[in-house]
Design an enzyme around this catalytic site. Structure first.
Site, short mmCIF file in Angstrom:
data_model
loop_
_atom_site.label_atom_id
_atom_site.label_comp_id
_atom_site.label_asym_id
_atom_site.label_seq_id
_atom_site.Cartn_x
_atom_site.Cartn_y
_atom_site.Cartn_z
N CYS A 108 0.83 -1.20 0.00
CA CYS A 108 0.00 0.00 0.00
C CYS A 108 0.86 1.26 0.00
O CYS A 108 0.60 2.21 -0.74
CB CYS A 108 -0.93 -0.02 1.21
SG CYS A 108 -2.13 1.34 1.22
N CYS A 205 -6.23 -3.08 7.43
CA CYS A 205 -7.38 -2.18 7.37
C CYS A 205 -8.61 -2.79 6.70
O CYS A 205 -9.74 -2.48 7.06
CB CYS A 205 -7.00 -0.87 6.69
SG CYS A 205 -6.67 -0.99 4.92
#
Length: 381
Positions: A108, A205
């Protein structure tokens, strides 16, 4: 840089609705920069919003916007749903399906945050991108920029940033990198920021609970055998190699449990989980692919420190070979359960040198195909 110079410099501050990015925005504003707050939207419309952790949820976006109002900076919610699914969620599941253990936070930062955000910053006329990472930015006299471990050793996040494009280093700021976490919370409280007492997010997440449950929801079960690495003996059954990781010793589904065994190797092609003793999980070295270096390759030292998982101490190693694609190194002492798919991150002292994805190993014990494992396998060394 003088206050007048800073006033002419626009900064895109990545905000997550957490205390670190909140204080980052406040410190930049106090320093005189023109700050633009932004949060990247990752949650898709067809997913329940509670499936995203606190750092990426709609509630977090609301809190980030409120903090931006408190600090007195504009705030934008940037749509990166498609990129996140393509670069992060898809590869995460694909890696598990191939018997590897991915770290989506590294991906990410590399492919979304410090790629897409830098592009967006340039579109908005910003000189810098800033984040709440605990990383120290060191600018040398020649103007070159290095990333070093943050001053709070418990919070250092350089491990996740080895994939940052080298050309992006001069355009990234880390205002909390020279602070310890308790001081960051103090600053937030002093400024009355609503995130001052907000707890930290601990999970991946986009995974609301256990990783195994998320993987089970997206990857089909495949019943297979668990074999002993030294003999080839069948010692249990499993429902898919994707539910295991190297070094694992609990929940293996073995026929006999009086002897402790660890996962030594995963073979999705034959749908086999190989187990063995602790010593069978020791690696003498590793090979990494997809490498990224934050210095000229010719300057990469032969003797380095390498960190093979987050929140573990780096260990000394010798670089045997390195090129633009990857590197091979030997540990000073054998390491337990080095997992393919995880990151091997290189350091010289506190300086982040780069890293790569662990692809293969140089263990003392070879992995033996089942049809060749009728007899115990001799252990070299």
């Amino acid at each position: 840089m003088s206050g007048q110079d800073k006033a002419s410099q626009r900064v895109l501050c990545a905000m997550s609705g957490g205390v670190d990015s909140s204080v980052t925005a406040a410190l930049l504003k106090d320093a005189g920069y023109q700050v633009i707050g932004a949060m990247m939207r990752f949650w898709p419309d067809d997913k329940r919003v509670d499936t995203f952790d606190t750092c990426c949820s709609p509630d977090a976006a609301y809190e980030a916007r409120r903090v931006a109002e408190q600090v007195g900076v504009p705030f934008y919610l940037l749509d990166y749903r498609e990129q996140f699914q393509h670069h992060i969620v898809g590869p995460f599941l694909s890696e598990y399906a191939q018997g590897r253990t991915p770290n989506p936070c590294v991906n990410c930062n590399t492919k979304v945050k410090f790629d897409e955000l830098v592009k967006k910053a340039k579109m908005l006329g910003c000189r810098y991108v800033a984040t709440g990472h605990y990383v120290k930015r060191v600018e040398r006299e020649d103007g070159s920029v290095e990333f070093h471990r943050g001053d709070d050793p418990r919070k250092d996040q350089t491990y996740f940033l080895w994939g940052t494009p080298r050309e992006a280093l001069p355009f990234i700021l880390f205002p909390v990198g020279e602070l310890e976490k308790p001081r960051v919370r103090e600053i937030a409280a002093e400024k009355g920021l609503l995130t001052a007492r907000k707890p930290e997010s601990q999970n991946i997440c986009f995974v609301p609970g256990k990783v195994q449950d998320f993987v089970a929801e997206h990857l089909p079960q495949r019943q297979g055998l668990i074999r002993e690495i030294r003999t080839g003996e069948v010692v249990g059954e499993h429902l898919g190699t994707q539910f295991y990781t190297l070094g694992q010793k609990k929940g293996l589904g073995l026929y006999q449990t009086h002897r402790v065994r660890h996962v030594v190797h995963l073979d999705p092609e034959t749908n086999t989980v190989w187990v063995g003793d602790y010593e069978d999980c020791l690696w003498t070295g590793l090979k990494a692919e997809g490498a990224n270096y934050l210095l000229d390759l010719a300057e990469l030292p032969r003797e380095v420190e390498v960190q093979v998982r987050y929140r573990t101490k780096p260990v000394r190693a010798t670089v045997l070979h390195a090129d633009e694609h990857g590197f091979e190194l030997q540990f000073e002492e054998p390491q337990f359960a080095v997992a393919p798919g995880q990151s091997a991150v290189l350091y010289a002292g506190t300086r982040l040198l780069g890293g790569g994805l662990i692809a293969d190993h140089a263990r003392n014990l070879p992995v033996v195909p089942a049809d060749q494992a009728a007899q115990p396998v001799p252990v070299s060394g």
